[in-house]
Design a protein around this motif. Sequence first.
Motif: not given
Length: 319
Positions: A144-150, A171-181
């Motif tokens: 698993s991944l901890p909350e906010g790890v990325f 929930d929200g694990a990938f939401d803050y990586m706006s430039k992720l392609n």
Amino acid sequence: MMGPVLAACLLIILSTAWISQANGALCKKDGGVCTCNDKTKSVDCSSKGLTAIPSNIPVDTDRLELDYNKLSSLPHTAFHGLSKLTLLSLQGNKLQALPAGVFDQLVELDELYLRQNQLKSLPRVFDKLTKITYLDLEGNKPQSLPEGVFDKLAELKTLDLNNNQLRRVPDGAFDYMSKLNRITLNDNPWDCSCNDILYLAKWLATNLERHAGANCDQSSKAVLEITEEEAAEDCVYPNTTTAIPTTIITTLASSNDDDIPELPVPQENFQKFLGYQEPDHLPTQPQCLMSISGYLGLMMSLVLTSAAILYVIHFLKKA
């Protein structure tokens, strides 16, 4: 008059040798285990059988490669002072954990490679890597991944998480990586029976251009196709690192003192019970050899220096 001159020259030579020994050179050109390139500011310590990070890595190093060694742990100060690093590669080692703060001083880091290790968890050790664009975590063992790890990785463009043991993400694990392609999530045992898979399913369905897909562990069905009806269960995952098997509890509770078997205690657990801890920094075998030779050279230098001083004193007294 030649006696004092020769003695003075001898003192200068011995002092230079002593300073060279005391500095403990790192790179091959100076007798060390790594290869350094002054022009590119790169240090390559790959495939050297290292069990610890070499000491005296130049502070202006831009690229540090430590691939395919025998590193099983890192002290939290392993990369302190290397604030100019833009690339750090640790792939193909035996790392089982990452200590808090281990990457905190790598504020210029652009690429981090941790693939093919034994990491069982991914704590929040990436928060200070605000300029990183490439993070490779392929081939590890976190479930698993901890909350906010990325959450702090706003510049990240590529994230490799395939071939791990991930069953879910918060929930929200990938939401803050706006430039992720590009993100790879395949070859993980995704648990599509629990409702905490729904965030990942929705994220994948709305970000089709960013990923190559991921399938459920129970079937070959794509995670992005999972519906709320299919993932209706509220699953609770035990902490496998601290949980005591119920069979052992039942056996101990139902047995008399005389019937309790003597259980073998692993050596590492026994050492922890006694308060023993591994030091943060263990020298590698090449470093040990270099240290021994350094000490011997230092002692020899001191002996010769003392002899030279006594010779000068004796000569001056006779004069």
